[in-house]
Design a protein around this motif. Structure first.
Motif, PDB file in Angstrom:
ATOM      1  N   ILE A 148      -7.752  -0.938  14.234  1.00 46.38           N
ATOM      2  CA  ILE A 148      -6.437  -1.539  14.001  1.00 46.38           C
ATOM      3  C   ILE A 148      -5.353  -0.645  14.590  1.00 46.38           C
ATOM      4  O   ILE A 148      -5.377   0.570  14.392  1.00 46.38           O
ATOM      5  N   GLN A 149      -4.427  -1.270  15.302  1.00 45.28           N
ATOM      6  CA  GLN A 149      -3.300  -0.498  15.817  1.00 45.28           C
ATOM      7  C   GLN A 149      -2.292  -0.250  14.706  1.00 45.28           C
ATOM      8  O   GLN A 149      -2.092  -1.091  13.840  1.00 45.28           O
ATOM      9  N   TYR A 157      -0.373   3.567   8.076  1.00 47.36           N
ATOM     10  CA  TYR A 157      -0.031   3.230   6.694  1.00 47.36           C
ATOM     11  C   TYR A 157      -1.245   3.270   5.793  1.00 47.36           C
ATOM     12  O   TYR A 157      -1.148   3.627   4.627  1.00 47.36           O
ATOM     13  N   ILE A 199      -1.363   5.171   2.206  1.00 44.81           N
ATOM     14  CA  ILE A 199      -1.583   4.447   0.958  1.00 44.81           C
ATOM     15  C   ILE A 199      -2.790   5.001   0.211  1.00 44.81           C
ATOM     16  O   ILE A 199      -2.739   5.262  -0.984  1.00 44.81           O
ATOM     17  N   ARG A 254      -1.957   8.006  -1.513  1.00 49.55           N
ATOM     18  CA  ARG A 254      -1.142   7.795  -2.706  1.00 49.55           C
ATOM     19  C   ARG A 254      -2.010   7.354  -3.882  1.00 49.55           C
ATOM     20  O   ARG A 254      -1.677   7.616  -5.020  1.00 49.55           O
ATOM     21  N   LEU A 272       4.048  -5.686  10.041  1.00 55.15           N
ATOM     22  CA  LEU A 272       2.774  -5.365   9.411  1.00 55.15           C
ATOM     23  C   LEU A 272       2.965  -4.185   8.460  1.00 55.15           C
ATOM     24  O   LEU A 272       2.474  -4.189   7.335  1.00 55.15           O
ATOM     25  N   GLY A 273       3.715  -3.191   8.939  1.00 52.19           N
ATOM     26  CA  GLY A 273       4.001  -2.031   8.102  1.00 52.19           C
ATOM     27  C   GLY A 273       4.664  -2.438   6.805  1.00 52.19           C
ATOM     28  O   GLY A 273       4.276  -1.981   5.727  1.00 52.19           O
ATOM     29  N   VAL A 305       2.110  -4.132   4.506  1.00 51.66           N
ATOM     30  CA  VAL A 305       1.171  -3.191   3.905  1.00 51.66           C
ATOM     31  C   VAL A 305       1.870  -2.372   2.820  1.00 51.66           C
ATOM     32  O   VAL A 305       1.308  -2.124   1.752  1.00 51.66           O
ATOM     33  N   THR A 306       3.119  -1.982   3.088  1.00 45.24           N
ATOM     34  CA  THR A 306       3.860  -1.222   2.088  1.00 45.24           C
ATOM     35  C   THR A 306       4.036  -2.038   0.817  1.00 45.24           C
ATOM     36  O   THR A 306       3.865  -1.530  -0.298  1.00 45.24           O
ATOM     37  N   ALA A 355       0.794  -2.090  -1.068  1.00 44.69           N
ATOM     38  CA  ALA A 355       0.543  -0.810  -1.721  1.00 44.69           C
ATOM     39  C   ALA A 355       1.414  -0.665  -2.956  1.00 44.69           C
ATOM     40  O   ALA A 355       0.956  -0.176  -3.992  1.00 44.69           O
ATOM     41  N   TYR A 374       0.381   0.035  -6.779  1.00 44.03           N
ATOM     42  CA  TYR A 374       1.021   1.161  -7.464  1.00 44.03           C
ATOM     43  C   TYR A 374       1.626   0.687  -8.779  1.00 44.03           C
ATOM     44  O   TYR A 374       1.488   1.330  -9.817  1.00 44.03           O
TER      45      TYR A 374
END
Lengths: 268, 269
Positions: free
Chosen positions: A179-180, A184, A188, A191, B22-23, B26-27, B30, B34
């Motif tokens: 995956i590019q 993240y 994650i 974390r 995408l970032g 995903v955040t 997450a 959390y």
């Protein structure tokens, strides 16, 4: 890698690479000192949060302060190997993209071994010391007997626990082969380790299963530590944890190596 | 004319952050996991304590506070320190310094775009979900306006701390260490990891005067109408603290930066 080499061969190589790495680290002394202080600060902050929480609530789900501290110290020690020996995973993505990773494929040693041996993260030792201090304090306060057997159990299950975090980080890092922009994923996963210091008994059944078998953070401290905290009532998963740990580790290794093979293939 | 420059930088920032969808996804995912942990942990905590209200906070209050603190954290997150160290290493910092705008102003306005985007994409959805789930536990009224004003102050305080820490990096050439120290201090003392109401009184008195509280605790108190912010006097006190720290940190940042930038050493470039 058709020839099988002995453990002794790998150990001597590891020592040589390690010395080179430490030499280059020593040339940035200020960075080293500040990073160590930073590591200690994060641990202290986690500690302060704990104390503040227990200042208001004397027990959490039947766990008192000392038992929670035991779990906390246990998780810190279990997280040391991934910090010290597998820190190069953080550089994997950049190396795969820039193409520098190809150099590891041409060495006559195991790619995974060679890649990981390149970085030894000294900061992890501060965390280790902090973890030991917390664990010993909690151990004495709870009054767990100090015998040959309990010490052996502690060592064995600490090693077991460390396998799970290593496995998680390996898989997270290996995603970059497919995956590019997968940076993240690692952040994650990293974390999630903060979840480890709480007893998994606080979750409901669904999330307990998820955190045991999908994202195995419950194994980073909770299950392995029960061998010492609940000697009369040790769950089956605790006894199985060394085995499960090895399975997770080898699976993550297989995924990582699969990524390497894929990288060879495309020649990207 | 100057406003147009700033708007252009802001627009570029918005577009840049929309590019990394995408970032963002995903955040968000997450954060969800959390928050699952936070939920179960505090549920267990309140269940064990046997009382409903601890230090003036119910379980619902604590959850709202922590969820919105996480959402604010994502929205306020800046990477000035990392950017700075990267531009020092690559030598790009020279180009930043040569721009016909001060480095500080330039950085602030280029980040403002991502702040706006994050506020709309992350904070507002979270806020709406919390609002619906808790069925009106968040008061709806003028406090929303006061909250927005407070967030702007929080943004300035956060930015000023970032710039101060980034300036330290000019000397130490250590980014990871300095940054983690800053992050840790801010997270603990601002109320982002544990509501400040739970700290022992003596420590809380000290913390209540520090700038970190202005980033998370004050906006959230204003939003939830807690800590006396529902009276004019209480609100004025909170704004006063935020404004005071904005000014102090701004002046400190400018002086420190102007002093340090003369000593900058760049290898290559």
């Amino acid at each position: 890698m058709s020839k099988k080499r002995g453990l002794k061969f790998y150990l001597s190589i590891y020592r040589k690479i390690l010395i080179q790495d430490l030499k280059s680290k020593m040339s940035y002394r200020a960075d080293f000192v500040i990073s160590t202080i930073g590591m200690i600060m994060t641990n202290l902050a986690g500690f302060v949060t704990f104390i503040v929480l227990f200042h208001n609530f004397p027990t959490i789900n039947g766990w008192d302060l000392n038992h929670m501290l035991f779990l906390y110290g246990f998780s810190l020690i279990a997280l040391t190997p991934v910090q010290c020996f597998f820190d190069n995973n953080w550089n994997l993505r950049a190396m795969v993209y820039s193409g520098d990773f190809i150099k590891y494929c041409f060495r006559p040693v195991n790619v995974f071994f060679y890649f990981m041996s390149e970085v030894f993260d000294v900061k992890g030792l501060g965390q280790f010391a902090f973890g030991i201090a917390t664990l010993v304090y909690a151990w004495a306060k709870i009054g767990i007997p100090v015998t040959f057997i309990t010490i052996c159990q502690a060592v064995l299950f600490l090693l077991t626990a460390s396998l799970f975090m290593i496995a998680m980080m390996n898989v997270a890092a290996a995603t970059c082969f497919w995956i590019q922009g997968s940076g993240y994923v690692m952040v994650i996963m990293f974390r999630f380790k903060d979840f480890a210091k709480y007893p998994a008994s606080i979750f409901n059944e669904v999330f307990k299963a998820i955190f045991t078998f999908v994202i195995p953070i419950a194994f980073v401290a909770y299950y392995p530590s029960l061998v010492l905290l609940q000697p009369d009532n040790i769950p089956l998963l605790t006894w199985l944890s060394p085995l499960i740990g090895l399975v997770f580790f080898f699976l993550s290794y297989a995924v990582w190596m699969l990524g390497v093979r894929k990288y060879d293939f495309t020649g990207s | 004319m100057t406003i147009r420059k700033y708007i252009a930088l802001m627009r570029a920032g918005i577009m840049e952050s929309l590019h990394f969808r995408l970032g963002t996804a995903v955040t968000l995912f997450a954060n969800l996991i959390y928050l699952v942990l936070v939920y179960f942990l505090w549920k267990a905590v309140y269940a064990s304590s046997g009382v409903d209200v601890v230090n003036g906070m119910t379980f619902n209050d604590t959850m709202i506070y922590l969820i919105l603190a996480t959402a604010l954290f994502n929205f306020l997150e800046m990477f000035v320190v990392w950017d700075m160290s990267r531009s020092i290493q690559s030598g790009k910092i020279i180009l930043d310094l040569l721009k016909p705008m001060s480095f500080r102003t330039y950085t602030f306005w280029s980040y403002s775009g991502s702040h706006v985007a994050q506020f709309v994409l992350a904070f507002i959805p979270t806020f709406i979900v919390v609002m619906i789930v808790t069925k009106g536990a968040i008061p709806m009224g003028l406090n929303l306006v006061w909250f927005l004003i407070s967030v702007v102050f929080a943004l300035v305080v956060n930015f000023s701390i970032e710039i101060l820490v980034a300036t330290i990096c000019l000397y130490t050439e250590s980014t990871w260490g300095v940054n983690i120290v800053k992050e840790t201090i801010v997270l603990v003392l601002s109320g982002a990891s544990i509501p400040l109401a739970f700290f022992p009184d003596s420590i809380r008195t000290v913390i209540s005067w520090l700038p970190f509280r202005a980033i998370y605790d004050i906006p959230l108190q204003v939003l939830l109408e807690k800590g006396g912010s529902d009276t004019w006097l209480g609100l004025a006190k909170m704004y006063g603290l935020q404004l005071g720290w904005c000014v102090i940190l701004y002046i400190a940042g400018v002086l420190f930066w102007n002093h340090s930038v003369k000593k900058i050493t760049v290898n290559g470039g």
